[in-house]
Design an enzyme around this catalytic site. Structure first.
Site, PDB file in Angstrom:
ATOM      1  CG  HIS A 107      -1.870  -0.961   1.318  1.00 18.04           C
ATOM      2  ND1 HIS A 107      -1.881  -1.854   2.417  1.00 18.04           N
ATOM      3  CD2 HIS A 107      -3.234  -1.195   0.661  1.00 18.04           C
ATOM      4  CE1 HIS A 107      -2.955  -2.937   2.014  1.00 18.04           C
ATOM      5  NE2 HIS A 107      -3.652  -2.190   1.078  1.00 18.04           N
ATOM      6  NE  ARG A 150      -9.019 -11.673   2.456  1.00 13.05           N
ATOM      7  CZ  ARG A 150      -9.484 -10.687   1.759  1.00 13.05           C
ATOM      8  NH1 ARG A 150      -9.060 -10.394   0.649  1.00 13.05           N
ATOM      9  NH2 ARG A 150     -10.928 -10.401   1.877  1.00 13.05           N
ATOM     10  CE  LYS A 169      -1.792 -10.068  -3.555  1.00 11.01           C
ATOM     11  NZ  LYS A 169      -3.367  -9.925  -3.333  1.00 11.01           N
ATOM     12  CD  GLN A 192      -9.839  -3.798  -6.388  1.00 12.96           C
ATOM     13  OE1 GLN A 192     -10.545  -4.463  -5.478  1.00 12.96           O
ATOM     14  NE2 GLN A 192      -8.516  -3.171  -5.837  1.00 12.96           N
ATOM     15  CG  LEU A 245       4.567  -7.278   0.240  1.00 10.86           C
ATOM     16  CD1 LEU A 245       4.863  -5.945   0.678  1.00 10.86           C
ATOM     17  CD2 LEU A 245       4.894  -8.344   1.122  1.00 10.86           C
TER      18      LEU A 245
HETATM   19  O1  PAF Z   1      -8.244  -3.255  -3.220  1.00 10.10           O
HETATM   20  C1  PAF Z   1      -9.199  -2.922  -2.340  1.00 10.10           C
HETATM   21  O2  PAF Z   1      -8.416  -2.414  -0.749  1.00 10.10           O
HETATM   22  C2  PAF Z   1     -10.426  -2.698  -2.104  1.00 10.10           C
HETATM   23  O3  PAF Z   1     -11.111  -3.562  -2.909  1.00 10.10           O
HETATM   24  C3  PAF Z   1     -10.907  -1.121  -2.460  1.00 10.10           C
HETATM   25  C4  PAF Z   1     -10.377  -0.814  -3.748  1.00 10.10           C
HETATM   26  C5  PAF Z   1     -10.175  -0.239  -1.495  1.00 10.10           C
HETATM   27  C6  PAF Z   1     -12.296  -1.092  -2.391  1.00 10.10           C
HETATM   28  O4  PAF Z   1     -12.955  -1.239  -0.978  1.00 10.10           O
END
Ligand code: PAF
Length: 281
Positions: free
Chosen positions: A33, A188, A150, A154, A185
Site C-alpha cells: 500500500h 491476508r 496485485k 479489480q 504482499l
Molecule cells: O483493493 C482494495 O483494497 C479494495 O477492493 C478497494 C479498492 C479499497 C475497495 O474497497
C-alpha cells in the site's frame, strides 16, 4: 495530515484543492500500500488515502468481521508517506441507508475468475469505488487514482467503469510489491502461520511455471492449466483457478496471441487463507 470521518469533514478538508491523487484502501496497510501512496505522491499537490472496509464486497462466509483494523499504525504509516488527507468514514456515513443502487459491471469481465468464485464481489467493489470517487475526486474536478496490479482484475474492472461512465479520473497502475522470497504482499498474508508463510511463495512459483510452460507451448493451454492446478494441489493448496489470459479482456488467448500481452492469474487457498497473484508475460 488531516483526518476526515464524514463527508462534510472531507469536503472541508478538500476545499480549494484541485485534482488530488487518491489511493483507496481497506486499511491494515503494508509496504505494498505504501508503495502505491509513494507512487501517487508526486502526481498531484494533494494526496488523499481512504481507509474503509467495505462490507458490500464480502460474501457472508468471508472475513469482513475479522478483517484486521489497524487504525493507529495505518495513520502513522500514511503520515510518514506524506499523505495530506485520510478519509476514513464509518459505515453509517458512507452507507447512511441500505445501498439499493449498485454498479453492475460487465459480466464478461466481472463474473469470471474472482467474480466466479466470489459472486457479487465486483459489484461491491465498483459501488464503493464510485462512492469514494464521488466523495474524494469529483468535488475537485476529478483527479488520479492509483490501484495495485496485485488485484489485476479489480484494476481492469475499475478502468472499464471509469471509461464507461466517462469519469474525470485517471487510473494509474502500481506494480505488485513482493517479499524477498517472491510472495506478493497482501493484508491476508497476516492470516498465515509460520509454516504456511514459508509455503506461500508456491503460488507465485506456480504462476511462473505456468507462464513458462505456455511460452514453451508443450501442450494446449487448458492441459497446462490443469497440470498447474494439480501440482499446487499436491503441495497442499486448494486452487480455485490458475489460468493464462489475454491482458486486455482477461479472456482465454486467441491462437497466435503474442507474448507480452498475456497474464497468468491464480487464486488458491492455503489452510483457511485465500491468496491471489498474477504475472504478466
Ligand atoms: O483493493 C482494495 O483494497 C479494495 O477492493 C478497494 C479498492 C479499497 C475497495 O474497497
Amino acid at each position: 495530515m488531516q483526518i476526515a470521518r464524514t463527508l462534510p469533514e472531507l469536503r472541508a478538508a478538500l476545499a480549494g484543492r484541485e485534482r488530488p491523487a487518491f489511493v483507496p484502501t481497506m486499511g491494515n496497510l503494508h509496504d505494498g500500500h505504501i508503495a502505491l501512496v509513494r507512487q501517487a505522491r508526486p502526481l498531484a499537490d494533494t494526496l488523499v488515502a481512504s481507509i474503509f472496509v467495505n462490507r458490500l464486497q464480502f460474501l457472508p462466509h468471508e472475513d469482513f468481521d475479522s478483517y484486521p483494523r489497524t487504525w493507529d499504525a495505518d495513520c502513522a504509516r500514511l503520515e510518514a508517506a506524506d499523505c495530506d488527507i485520510v478519509f476514513a468514514p464509518r459505515e453509517r456515513d458512507l452507507y447512511p441507508e441500505p445501498q439499493t443502487f449498485k454498479i453492475q459491471p460487465d459480466p464478461a469481465l466481472a463474473d469470471i475468475l474472482e467474480g466466479q468464485f466470489r459472486p457479487g464481489f465486483f459489484t461491491g467493489v465498483c459501488t464503493v469505488v464510485m462512492k469514494l470517487f464521488a466523495a474524494v475526486l469529483l468535488p475537485c474536478g476529478g483527479g488520479t487514482a492509483v490501484f495495485g496490479k496485485k488485484d489485476y482484475q479489480q484494476l481492469m474492472v475499475i478502468r472499464r467503469m471509469v471509461e464507461q461512465f466517462a469519469l474525470p479520473v485517471d487510473i494509474v497502475a502500481g506494480d505488485t510489491s513482493r517479499a524477498s522470497d517472491g510472495l506478493a504482499l497482501s493484508s491476508r498474508n497476516g492470516y498465515l502461520d509460520a509454516g504456511q508463510r514459508t509455503q506461500a511463495v508456491q503460488l507465485s512459483q506456480a504462476l511462473q511455471a505456468l507462464a513458462q510452460a505456455a511460452l514453451a507451448g508443450s501442450a494446449p493451454l487448458p492441459q497446462l492449466e490443469e497440470r498447474a492446478m494439480q501440482a499446487l494441489q499436491a503441495q497442499g493448496w486448494a486452487p480455485d483457478y490458475l489460468t493464462v489470459r489475454q491482458r486486455h479482456d482477461l479472456q482465454p488467448p486467441q491462437s497466435g496471441t503474442a507474448t507480452g500481452t498475456l497474464v497468468t492469474l491464480g487464486a488458491a487457498r492455503l489452510g483457511g487463507t485465500r491468496l491471489i497473484d498474477n504475472l504478466e508475460f
